[in-house]
Design a protein around this motif. Structure first.
Motif, PDB file in Angstrom:
ATOM      1  N   PHE A   1       1.724  -6.724 -54.515  1.00 29.82           N
ATOM      2  CA  PHE A   1       2.368  -5.362 -53.691  1.00 29.82           C
ATOM      3  C   PHE A   1       3.204  -4.667 -54.688  1.00 29.82           C
ATOM      4  O   PHE A   1       4.084  -4.032 -54.048  1.00 29.82           O
ATOM      5  CB  PHE A   1       2.662  -5.844 -52.462  1.00 29.82           C
TER       6      PHE A   1
ATOM      7  N   LEU B   1      -1.760  -0.868 -52.542  1.00 28.28           N
ATOM      8  CA  LEU B   1      -0.825  -1.038 -51.356  1.00 28.28           C
ATOM      9  C   LEU B   1       0.293  -1.546 -51.909  1.00 28.28           C
ATOM     10  O   LEU B   1       0.421  -3.021 -52.748  1.00 28.28           O
ATOM     11  CB  LEU B   1      -1.487  -2.021 -50.404  1.00 28.28           C
TER      12      LEU B   1
ATOM     13  N   CYS C   1       4.815  -1.999 -52.152  1.00 29.32           N
ATOM     14  CA  CYS C   1       6.116  -2.006 -51.607  1.00 29.32           C
ATOM     15  C   CYS C   1       7.232  -1.473 -52.195  1.00 29.32           C
ATOM     16  O   CYS C   1       6.823  -0.491 -53.242  1.00 29.32           O
ATOM     17  CB  CYS C   1       6.463  -3.508 -50.975  1.00 29.32           C
TER      18      CYS C   1
ATOM     19  N   GLN D   1      10.402  -5.553 -47.349  1.00 32.90           N
ATOM     20  CA  GLN D   1       9.289  -5.294 -48.066  1.00 32.90           C
ATOM     21  C   GLN D   1       8.104  -5.437 -47.117  1.00 32.90           C
ATOM     22  O   GLN D   1       7.220  -4.712 -47.288  1.00 32.90           O
ATOM     23  CB  GLN D   1       9.019  -6.339 -49.221  1.00 32.90           C
TER      24      GLN D   1
ATOM     25  N   LEU E   1       5.306  -2.546 -46.090  1.00 29.47           N
ATOM     26  CA  LEU E   1       4.078  -2.829 -46.149  1.00 29.47           C
ATOM     27  C   LEU E   1       3.297  -2.705 -44.947  1.00 29.47           C
ATOM     28  O   LEU E   1       2.107  -2.105 -44.730  1.00 29.47           O
ATOM     29  CB  LEU E   1       3.762  -4.075 -46.742  1.00 29.47           C
TER      30      LEU E   1
ATOM     31  N   LYS F   1       2.613   1.031 -44.632  1.00 32.25           N
ATOM     32  CA  LYS F   1       1.527   1.605 -45.407  1.00 32.25           C
ATOM     33  C   LYS F   1       0.171   1.327 -45.147  1.00 32.25           C
ATOM     34  O   LYS F   1      -0.857   1.975 -45.455  1.00 32.25           O
ATOM     35  CB  LYS F   1       2.076   1.268 -46.770  1.00 32.25           C
TER      36      LYS F   1
END
Length: 371
Positions: free
Chosen positions: A182, A188, A190, A235, A239, A242
């Motif tokens: 990530f 995707l 963070c 984090q 995520l 998102k």
């Protein structure tokens, strides 16, 4: 016009309010390590990736190490990896004491060549690590059949392919284990480092959850020799904000790739990557024998581009003791001299992309005239 190779600020600006709210909620709760947001994110990712277990860890490199540890791979064992990929794929093998064995890749997909893998299998081979490079699925049907034939494990390096589909299945759900990153530039990403290991196996998932906390099932009681590799709660919360947008971001990446294909089709000296169903284009990587000249030309016109990767893993100085030399992986070596990744991120505008295409066409016309 200035066109960056990647710009994360545009995405973060669009999500500024929900990201701030998620951050504040975690801070107010005070649980920063393996908090509720981590558990929720793991459950959400397991559903998206169609796996039974998704174990969040500190980063993508650790995900690979933990996957190898869960399979009890170590000194004396060999693991087949592509010569053309990011260093972590092979570095993880060395970190558990095993030996990386480098196999060549296919020229159009940049992914492991199953025929090359077959020639590398020995009695010491314990796993194959296909990388879904640049978001493009590796030849998993052939590689899984090969692994079954030789009774070896498959660890998918899906760091660049979050959301990609291979044979109707999400990458990271096909092998024994899947490893994700990530890092901010991934499909995707963070706000720092983050990773995940996926599996359908209850036993492997239990080992992974222990290994990421120093091998403990119960705090201060250590059954395995693990290490500290936990995705922090902040984090995970980022995520979670998102993740619902991933589908639209991937569709935009695919649309950008389609536009590049349309605009650059048939351009002399420009070779486009293979088309593949389920490709998510974490990078749109072309090859050209005039790579360095094109990159300089684009930079002179304020267009960012990147070379992934300038040196094959088999020729990296740290692996010099393994005995590889130039000519051992010819496709890998040619790619390192010809690949160039063009700007691709969901917020790239059509005008920006048209500018990139126009400049590449202009460069190509100039090269043709000089010839």
């Amino acid at each position: 016009m200035q066109v960056p190779a990647f710009d994360l600020t545009r995405q973060n600006e669009q999500l500024a309010k929900p990201l701030a709210e998620a951050y504040q909620k975690v801070v107010a709760g005070g649980n920063f390590i393996l908090g509720e947001a981590v558990k929720r994110f793991e459950a959400e990712m397991a559903e998206v990736l169609r796996v039974k277990h998704a174990v969040a860890v500190a980063n993508g490199s650790d995900a690979l190490v933990l996957a190898l540890m869960a399979l009890e791979i170590g000194p004396g064992d060999e693991v087949i990896v592509p010569g053309f990929t990011f260093f972590a794929t092979a570095g993880a093998v060395c970190r558990v004491g095993a030996t990386p064995v480098f196999a060549d890749v296919l020229p159009g997909s940049y992914n492991l060549n199953p025929a090359a893998v077959r020639t590398k299998v020995t009695s010491r081979t314990k796993a194959i690590v296909p990388v879904h490079l640049f978001g493009g699925p590796a030849a998993m049907a052939e590689l899984m059949a090969l692994a079954s034939e030789y009774n070896v494990a498959v660890i998918e390096d899906a760091a660049q392919s979050g959301g990609s589909i291979c044979g109707g299945l999400p990458t990271g759900s096909i092998g024994d284990l899947g490893c994700f990153s990530f890092f901010p530039t991934k499909n995707l990403g963070c706000f720092g480092d983050g990773g995940m290991v996926t599996t359908q196996s209850d036993a492997l998932a239990e080992k992974l959850r222990m290994l990421r906390v120093h091998g403990a099932r119960k705090k201060y009681y250590h059954e395995l020799l693990g290490f500290n590799s936990r995705l922090d709660t902040l984090q995970a919360a980022i995520l979670q904000v998102k993740l619902p947008h991933l589908g639209e971001w991937l569709a935009r990446r695919q649309a950008i790739a389609a536009k590049y294909r349309e605009g650059l089709k048939g351009v002399p000296g420009i070779h486009l990557p293979d088309e593949a169903e389920g490709h998510t284009y974490n990078q749109f990587t072309i090859t050209t024998p005039r790579r360095d000249a094109l990159r300089e030309y684009l930079a002179a016109h304020a267009i960012g581009s990147t070379i992934y990767y300038p040196l094959g893993l088999h020729l990296q100085p740290v692996f010099s003791g393994l005995g590889y030399g130039r000519g051992d992986l010819p496709v890998t070596e040619e790619l390192t001299e010809t690949v160039l990744s063009l700007p691709v991120f969901p917020e790239l505008s059509e005008a920006e992309q048209e500018y990139v295409i126009a400049k590449i066409l202009k460069f190509s016309e100039g090269e043709t005239c000089r010839k």
